[in-house]
Design a protein around this motif. Structure first.
Motif, PDB file in Angstrom:
ATOM      1  N   ALA A 109       0.887  -1.171   0.000  1.00  0.00           N
ATOM      2  CA  ALA A 109       0.000   0.000   0.000  1.00  0.00           C
ATOM      3  C   ALA A 109       0.919   1.213   0.000  1.00  0.00           C
ATOM      4  O   ALA A 109       1.506   1.559   1.031  1.00  0.00           O
ATOM      5  CB  ALA A 109      -0.900  -0.017   1.229  1.00  0.00           C
ATOM      6  N   LEU A 110       1.062   1.835  -1.153  1.00  0.00           N
ATOM      7  CA  LEU A 110       2.049   2.894  -1.328  1.00  0.00           C
ATOM      8  C   LEU A 110       1.516   4.265  -0.929  1.00  0.00           C
ATOM      9  O   LEU A 110       0.356   4.590  -1.167  1.00  0.00           O
ATOM     10  CB  LEU A 110       2.515   2.948  -2.779  1.00  0.00           C
ATOM     11  CG  LEU A 110       3.175   1.686  -3.323  1.00  0.00           C
ATOM     12  CD1 LEU A 110       3.535   1.866  -4.794  1.00  0.00           C
ATOM     13  CD2 LEU A 110       4.405   1.330  -2.525  1.00  0.00           C
ATOM     14  N   THR A 111       2.416   5.048  -0.349  1.00  0.00           N
ATOM     15  CA  THR A 111       2.180   6.451  -0.072  1.00  0.00           C
ATOM     16  C   THR A 111       3.340   7.206  -0.699  1.00  0.00           C
ATOM     17  O   THR A 111       4.485   7.005  -0.310  1.00  0.00           O
ATOM     18  CB  THR A 111       2.152   6.715   1.448  1.00  0.00           C
ATOM     19  OG1 THR A 111       1.202   5.840   2.041  1.00  0.00           O
ATOM     20  CG2 THR A 111       1.799   8.154   1.745  1.00  0.00           C
ATOM     21  N   ASN A 112       3.034   8.034  -1.694  1.00  0.00           N
ATOM     22  CA  ASN A 112       4.080   8.756  -2.440  1.00  0.00           C
ATOM     23  C   ASN A 112       5.122   7.798  -3.017  1.00  0.00           C
ATOM     24  O   ASN A 112       6.322   8.012  -2.886  1.00  0.00           O
ATOM     25  CB  ASN A 112       4.760   9.803  -1.558  1.00  0.00           C
ATOM     26  CG  ASN A 112       3.807  10.867  -1.086  1.00  0.00           C
ATOM     27  OD1 ASN A 112       2.853  11.202  -1.785  1.00  0.00           O
ATOM     28  ND2 ASN A 112       4.033  11.379   0.102  1.00  0.00           N
ATOM     29  N   ASN A 113       4.643   6.723  -3.619  1.00  0.00           N
ATOM     30  CA  ASN A 113       5.492   5.697  -4.247  1.00  0.00           C
ATOM     31  C   ASN A 113       6.417   5.000  -3.260  1.00  0.00           C
ATOM     32  O   ASN A 113       7.436   4.460  -3.654  1.00  0.00           O
ATOM     33  CB  ASN A 113       6.309   6.277  -5.407  1.00  0.00           C
ATOM     34  CG  ASN A 113       5.475   6.503  -6.642  1.00  0.00           C
ATOM     35  OD1 ASN A 113       4.258   6.365  -6.621  1.00  0.00           O
ATOM     36  ND2 ASN A 113       6.119   6.849  -7.726  1.00  0.00           N
ATOM     37  N   GLU A 114       6.075   5.010  -1.970  1.00  0.00           N
ATOM     38  CA  GLU A 114       6.905   4.348  -0.965  1.00  0.00           C
ATOM     39  C   GLU A 114       6.058   3.504  -0.022  1.00  0.00           C
ATOM     40  O   GLU A 114       4.911   3.821   0.252  1.00  0.00           O
ATOM     41  CB  GLU A 114       7.681   5.370  -0.135  1.00  0.00           C
ATOM     42  CG  GLU A 114       8.757   6.094  -0.892  1.00  0.00           C
ATOM     43  CD  GLU A 114       9.532   7.054  -0.008  1.00  0.00           C
ATOM     44  OE1 GLU A 114      10.551   7.543  -0.491  1.00  0.00           O
ATOM     45  OE2 GLU A 114       9.120   7.314   1.148  1.00  0.00           O
ATOM     46  N   LEU A 115       6.683   2.439   0.462  1.00  0.00           N
ATOM     47  CA  LEU A 115       6.092   1.594   1.500  1.00  0.00           C
ATOM     48  C   LEU A 115       7.102   1.539   2.633  1.00  0.00           C
ATOM     49  O   LEU A 115       8.288   1.281   2.403  1.00  0.00           O
ATOM     50  CB  LEU A 115       5.829   0.180   0.969  1.00  0.00           C
ATOM     51  CG  LEU A 115       5.432  -0.879   1.989  1.00  0.00           C
ATOM     52  CD1 LEU A 115       4.061  -0.587   2.564  1.00  0.00           C
ATOM     53  CD2 LEU A 115       5.446  -2.260   1.369  1.00  0.00           C
ATOM     54  N   LEU A 116       6.645   1.801   3.860  1.00  0.00           N
ATOM     55  CA  LEU A 116       7.530   1.776   5.015  1.00  0.00           C
ATOM     56  C   LEU A 116       7.075   0.684   5.971  1.00  0.00           C
ATOM     57  O   LEU A 116       5.923   0.669   6.408  1.00  0.00           O
ATOM     58  CB  LEU A 116       7.534   3.132   5.734  1.00  0.00           C
ATOM     59  CG  LEU A 116       8.418   3.210   6.969  1.00  0.00           C
ATOM     60  CD1 LEU A 116       9.893   3.102   6.574  1.00  0.00           C
ATOM     61  CD2 LEU A 116       8.169   4.486   7.735  1.00  0.00           C
ATOM     62  N   ILE A 117       7.984  -0.237   6.264  1.00  0.00           N
ATOM     63  CA  ILE A 117       7.738  -1.266   7.271  1.00  0.00           C
ATOM     64  C   ILE A 117       8.452  -0.779   8.531  1.00  0.00           C
ATOM     65  O   ILE A 117       9.670  -0.623   8.523  1.00  0.00           O
ATOM     66  CB  ILE A 117       8.256  -2.633   6.811  1.00  0.00           C
ATOM     67  CG1 ILE A 117       7.498  -3.046   5.545  1.00  0.00           C
ATOM     68  CG2 ILE A 117       8.094  -3.669   7.913  1.00  0.00           C
ATOM     69  CD1 ILE A 117       8.021  -4.260   4.854  1.00  0.00           C
ATOM     70  N   PRO A 118       7.698  -0.505   9.600  1.00  0.00           N
ATOM     71  CA  PRO A 118       8.280   0.138  10.781  1.00  0.00           C
ATOM     72  C   PRO A 118       9.393  -0.681  11.432  1.00  0.00           C
ATOM     73  O   PRO A 118       9.385  -1.913  11.398  1.00  0.00           O
ATOM     74  CB  PRO A 118       7.102   0.286  11.744  1.00  0.00           C
ATOM     75  CG  PRO A 118       5.890  -0.059  10.991  1.00  0.00           C
ATOM     76  CD  PRO A 118       6.286  -0.783   9.766  1.00  0.00           C
ATOM     77  N   GLN A 119      10.307   0.024  12.055  1.00  0.00           N
ATOM     78  CA  GLN A 119      11.446  -0.578  12.733  1.00  0.00           C
ATOM     79  C   GLN A 119      11.007  -1.553  13.827  1.00  0.00           C
ATOM     80  O   GLN A 119      11.648  -2.573  14.051  1.00  0.00           O
ATOM     81  CB  GLN A 119      12.324   0.539  13.320  1.00  0.00           C
ATOM     82  CG  GLN A 119      13.427   0.083  14.252  1.00  0.00           C
ATOM     83  CD  GLN A 119      14.471  -0.749  13.556  1.00  0.00           C
ATOM     84  OE1 GLN A 119      14.767  -0.527  12.398  1.00  0.00           O
ATOM     85  NE2 GLN A 119      15.009  -1.716  14.254  1.00  0.00           N
ATOM     86  N   LYS A 120       9.891  -1.254  14.511  1.00  0.00           N
ATOM     87  CA  LYS A 120       9.463  -2.089  15.630  1.00  0.00           C
ATOM     88  C   LYS A 120       9.059  -3.506  15.199  1.00  0.00           C
ATOM     89  O   LYS A 120       9.027  -4.399  16.021  1.00  0.00           O
ATOM     90  CB  LYS A 120       8.318  -1.413  16.393  1.00  0.00           C
ATOM     91  CG  LYS A 120       7.050  -1.244  15.591  1.00  0.00           C
ATOM     92  CD  LYS A 120       5.998  -0.516  16.388  1.00  0.00           C
ATOM     93  CE  LYS A 120       4.766  -0.312  15.527  1.00  0.00           C
ATOM     94  NZ  LYS A 120       3.738   0.438  16.224  1.00  0.00           N
ATOM     95  N   LYS A 121       8.775  -3.708  13.903  1.00  0.00           N
ATOM     96  CA  LYS A 121       8.434  -5.037  13.413  1.00  0.00           C
ATOM     97  C   LYS A 121       9.673  -5.880  13.083  1.00  0.00           C
ATOM     98  O   LYS A 121       9.572  -7.072  12.880  1.00  0.00           O
ATOM     99  CB  LYS A 121       7.577  -4.936  12.142  1.00  0.00           C
ATOM    100  CG  LYS A 121       6.156  -4.557  12.380  1.00  0.00           C
ATOM    101  CD  LYS A 121       5.405  -4.629  11.074  1.00  0.00           C
ATOM    102  CE  LYS A 121       3.967  -4.964  11.285  1.00  0.00           C
ATOM    103  NZ  LYS A 121       3.272  -5.173  10.017  1.00  0.00           N
ATOM    104  N   LEU A 122      10.830  -5.232  13.030  1.00  0.00           N
ATOM    105  CA  LEU A 122      12.058  -5.900  12.615  1.00  0.00           C
ATOM    106  C   LEU A 122      12.989  -6.087  13.806  1.00  0.00           C
ATOM    107  O   LEU A 122      13.258  -5.138  14.535  1.00  0.00           O
ATOM    108  CB  LEU A 122      12.764  -5.070  11.536  1.00  0.00           C
ATOM    109  CG  LEU A 122      11.952  -4.728  10.297  1.00  0.00           C
ATOM    110  CD1 LEU A 122      12.691  -3.708   9.455  1.00  0.00           C
ATOM    111  CD2 LEU A 122      11.650  -5.971   9.496  1.00  0.00           C
ATOM    112  N   ILE A 123      13.474  -7.309  13.980  1.00  0.00           N
ATOM    113  CA  ILE A 123      14.477  -7.542  15.014  1.00  0.00           C
ATOM    114  C   ILE A 123      15.846  -7.598  14.345  1.00  0.00           C
ATOM    115  O   ILE A 123      15.948  -7.747  13.124  1.00  0.00           O
ATOM    116  CB  ILE A 123      14.192  -8.845  15.801  1.00  0.00           C
ATOM    117  CG1 ILE A 123      14.218 -10.057  14.888  1.00  0.00           C
ATOM    118  CG2 ILE A 123      12.901  -8.747  16.546  1.00  0.00           C
ATOM    119  CD1 ILE A 123      14.157 -11.372  15.617  1.00  0.00           C
ATOM    120  N   LYS A 124      16.889  -7.464  15.123  1.00  0.00           N
ATOM    121  CA  LYS A 124      18.238  -7.431  14.577  1.00  0.00           C
ATOM    122  C   LYS A 124      18.592  -8.743  13.899  1.00  0.00           C
ATOM    123  O   LYS A 124      18.181  -9.814  14.335  1.00  0.00           O
ATOM    124  CB  LYS A 124      19.253  -7.159  15.693  1.00  0.00           C
ATOM    125  CG  LYS A 124      19.164  -5.776  16.249  1.00  0.00           C
ATOM    126  CD  LYS A 124      20.243  -5.556  17.278  1.00  0.00           C
ATOM    127  CE  LYS A 124      20.166  -4.129  17.798  1.00  0.00           C
ATOM    128  NZ  LYS A 124      21.213  -3.820  18.734  1.00  0.00           N
TER     129      LYS A 124
END
Length: 149
Positions: A109-124
């Motif tokens: 689901a793009l916003t201004n041709n970008e998709l952002l997956i938040p940092q809190k969903k990603l672990i190191k």
């Protein structure tokens, strides 16, 4: 009692085999060690291999490819302006090779041709990013590896 060298070798082999069998049994019976396959339905997945290769080639042939960049906010997927936001449909699978419990799927689901997956969903650690999308009837697939710090 004196043990000669032949008896010592037999005892050493017996102890070694017992040691190996103990670890094989421990890994197979303990739920702490995960022995799952990478893909649940391996043979079904393998039968669609040629279709997958065609989608990868479609993505490779693009002059302006989507970029996958890890930033402080999270994982940013940016599509070039040549694509229209409304016409892009698909999903992004983030696969964690070390533990399938952290795998997740996100719809594009793009916003201004970008998709952002938040940092809190990603672990190191390492993540394999598989992005499947479709635009104007053409299917694409791109695979990348990112490292989250």
């Amino acid at each position: 009692m004196k043990i000669n060298w032949g008896t010592g070798i037999v005892i050493a082999f017996g102890l070694f085999m017992t040691f190996i069998l103990y670890f094989v049994f421990e890994v197979q019976s303990n739920s702490k060690y995960d022995n799952d396959l990478v893909v649940e339905e391996y043979y079904k997945h393998d039968s669609h291999f040629q279709d997958e290769m065609a989608r990868i080639q479609n993505a490779h042939d693009l002059k302006n490819k989507p970029s996958i960049i890890y930033t402080a906010e999270g994982l940013k997927i940016a599509f070039p302006n040549t694509f229209e936001n409304e016409k892009i449909k698909g999903n992004v699978l983030l696969y964690r090779p070390s533990n399938k419990k952290f795998d997740f799927d996100t719809e594009i689901a793009l916003t201004n041709n970008e998709l952002l997956i938040p940092q809190k969903k990603l672990i190191k650690g390492r993540w394999d990013v598989h992005m499947e999308w479709q635009c104007n009837g053409t299917k694409y697939l791109s695979k990348e590896v990112i490292y989250v710090n």
